[in-house]
Design an enzyme around this catalytic site. Structure first.
Site, PDB file in Angstrom:
ATOM      1  N   GLY A 170     -16.501 -16.738   8.326  1.00 23.95           N
ATOM      2  CA  GLY A 170     -16.701 -17.980   7.572  1.00 23.95           C
ATOM      3  C   GLY A 170     -16.341 -19.199   8.393  1.00 23.95           C
ATOM      4  N   ASP A 179     -19.844  -4.271  15.715  1.00 26.26           N
ATOM      5  CA  ASP A 179     -19.016  -5.477  15.618  1.00 26.26           C
ATOM      6  C   ASP A 179     -17.527  -5.100  15.532  1.00 26.26           C
ATOM      7  OD1 ASP A 179     -18.679  -8.463  14.905  1.00 26.26           O
ATOM      8  OD2 ASP A 179     -17.777  -7.470  13.176  1.00 26.26           O
ATOM      9  N   LYS A 217     -14.239  -5.817  18.314  1.00 25.01           N
ATOM     10  CA  LYS A 217     -12.923  -6.374  17.968  1.00 25.01           C
ATOM     11  C   LYS A 217     -11.812  -5.375  18.298  1.00 25.01           C
ATOM     12  CE  LYS A 217     -15.169  -9.013  14.297  1.00 25.01           C
ATOM     13  NZ  LYS A 217     -15.645  -8.928  12.913  1.00 25.01           N
ATOM     14  N   GLY A 227     -11.460 -13.146  12.443  1.00 24.97           N
ATOM     15  CA  GLY A 227     -11.633 -14.539  12.017  1.00 24.97           C
ATOM     16  C   GLY A 227     -10.338 -15.319  11.935  1.00 24.97           C
TER      17      GLY A 227
HETATM   18  N1  HSE Z   1     -20.247 -10.018  10.825  1.00 24.13           N
HETATM   19  C1  HSE Z   1     -18.837 -10.142  10.866  1.00 24.13           C
HETATM   20  C2  HSE Z   1     -18.241  -9.522   9.591  1.00 24.13           C
HETATM   21  C3  HSE Z   1     -18.435 -11.582  10.972  1.00 24.13           C
HETATM   22  O1  HSE Z   1     -18.991  -9.124   8.699  1.00 24.13           O
HETATM   23  O2  HSE Z   1     -17.037  -9.400   9.524  1.00 24.13           O
HETATM   24  C4  HSE Z   1     -17.335 -11.909  11.894  1.00 24.13           C
HETATM   25  O3  HSE Z   1     -17.287 -11.192  13.060  1.00 24.13           O
END
Ligand code: HSE
Length: 439
Positions: free
Chosen positions: A304, A203, A207, A136
């Site tokens: 966010g 997820d 990344k 983020g």
């Molecule tokens: N779902 C992700 C998290 C949001 O919980 O970090 C951003 O990739």
């Protein structure tokens, strides 16, 4: 200095899109002073026209036809905030194809289709910027690609999923089981309605794949990542780990080993005294080990509206500044010159070397510990620490918890199957990995 604005077409005005729109307007003057010219969102595409109307309050042309925005000759930069690998992939490729620069927060898209996307961008001489795709608001892409460019990166270890970090923090703090905390995370709006990408580690693996590519100059290889989530984690292990001086975090780890590159996401014991072990709640943190700089740690909000918008806008400013530069003078997409990207193999998990936490439920009788330690010795695995829970009144079974020194995963697998075959071992052996994160 030209004052002609650069025109941005925004695809998707959900949480991050709306945040981007708001922050760009709120900080317009500062951003213009930095970028050298105004950055204006002039068109927005979203299936939800009412939402787009509400966010932009009639100040911008809105449409439900994303292709019209992509192909609008007045648009210089396309910001893709739709997500997923379906229509988002088509639109990104189409935008690059017609010579637009692209800014995206879409980690799944880059981890799975990045090689195709960056090759086309290279061919077309356009930029694809993706700071918002990893952690983020933390400028980790900038740090890896530019700030640390002098270094040979040894490894990266990151808490790069806020939902799972929130769940693990709550499990430890309140001693609650996984399922209960997950419900709480959903109630608070951290977890997705279908939270499987978060809790299964997918997820984080998206990344991690992106960070590994820019750290080591390798192609995106998401399909070779080892991925283990937190759904099977038992609160008892969080407690035992704590007694031994460790915290359990879902880490994304990539390391350059002699035989290849490690690319793995799994729950990991880390020493409680490390700064990164104290990253709690939905926060993210990435620890990078470089040969010249040593360890550097990056911390902040990994999700966010405005934290992610912060990263999207940083990319917009970068693209605006470099827009007129010769493509060869820009920072390469994946940090290394495209001709210098090397297809170093990703190590299969069985070849990875790390330390381990083992928990065995055993009958409490003579010789049990000797049998177990013999198996470890036969596999060449050395024990670092051990605790045995005192059995309760009238209990005939107990837990033995062991930490090992570095061992190859296949040796641990072999030892676990031998232990499992002992009649005194009464349940499935729990195995977690441990990283000292010191060098
Ligand atoms: N779902 C992700 C998290 C949001 O919980 O970090 C951003 O990739």
């Amino acid at each position: 200095m030209s004052v002609k604005p650069i025109n941005v077409g925004l695809l998707g005005i959900g949480t991050v899109g709306a945040g981007t729109y708001t922050v760009l307007r709120r900080n317009e003057q500062e951003i213009t002073r930095r970028a050298g010219r105004p950055i204006r969102i002039t068109r927005v595409a979203d299936k939800n026209l009412e939402l787009a109307q509400r966010v932009t309050a009639g100040a911008v042309a809105i449409t439900d036809d994303a292709r019209a925005v992509v192909n609008d000759p007045e648009i210089d930069i396309v910001v893709e905030l739709i997500g997923g690998c379906g229509i988002a992939r088509e639109l990104v490729l189409e935008a690059i194809g017609v010579g637009k620069h692209v800014v995206t927060a879409n980690k799944a898209l880059l981890a799975k289709h990045g090689n195709e996307i960056f090759a086309l961008a290279q061919q077309k001489g356009v930029m694809v910027a993706f700071e918002a795709a990893v952690a983020g608001g933390i400028p980790i892409i900038k740090a890896l690609r530019e700030g640390l460019t002098a270094n040979r990166i040894a490894w990266i270890a990151g808490i790069i999923n806020g939902t799972t970090n929130f769940i693990l923090s709550e499990m430890r703090d309140k001693g609650l089981p996984f399922a209960e905390v997950l419900k709480e995370a959903q109630r608070l709006g951290y977890a997705e309605a279908d939270p499987s990408f978060d809790i299964d580690g997918v997820d984080a693996a998206h990344k991690l794949t992106i960070m590994a590519a820019i750290a080591f100059g390798i192609p995106m290889q998401f399909d070779k990542a080892y991925i283990e989530g937190i759904a099977a984690l038992d609160a008892a292990d969080i407690k035992y780990a704590e007694q031994l001086g460790y915290r359990i975090k879902l880490l994304g780890i990539t390391r350059k080993a002699a035989a290849g590159i490690e690319l793995r996401v799994h729950p990991t014991l880390i020493p409680a005294r490390r700064l990164i072990a104290n990253v709690e709640g939905a926060m993210n943190a990435v620890l990078v080990q470089g040969d010249a700089v040593g360890a550097t740690l990056y911390y902040g909000k990994g999700a966010g509206a405005e934290p992610t918008a912060s990263a999207v806008i940083a990319d917009l400013v970068d693209v605006t500044r470099m827009h007129t530069a010769d493509p060869e003078h820009r920072v390469p997409h994946l940090a290394f010159q495209p001709s210098a990207v090397v297809d170093t193999p990703i190590l299969p998990m069985t070849e990875v070397e790390t330390s381990y936490y083992l928990r065995l439920r055993v009958e409490d009788k003579p010789g049990v510990l000797a049998d177990i330690t013999r198996i470890l010795a036969d596999e060449g695995i050395s024990i670092d620490a051990m605790i045995q829970r005192e059995p309760g009144e009238g209990e005939e079974q107990t837990d033995i918890i062991m930490l090992t020194h570095l061992a190859r995963e296949k040796r641990i697998d072999a030892a676990i199957s031998k232990m499992q075959a002992l009649p005194v071992v009464r349940r499935a052996v729990i195995r977690l990995r441990l990283e000292a994160l010191d060098k």
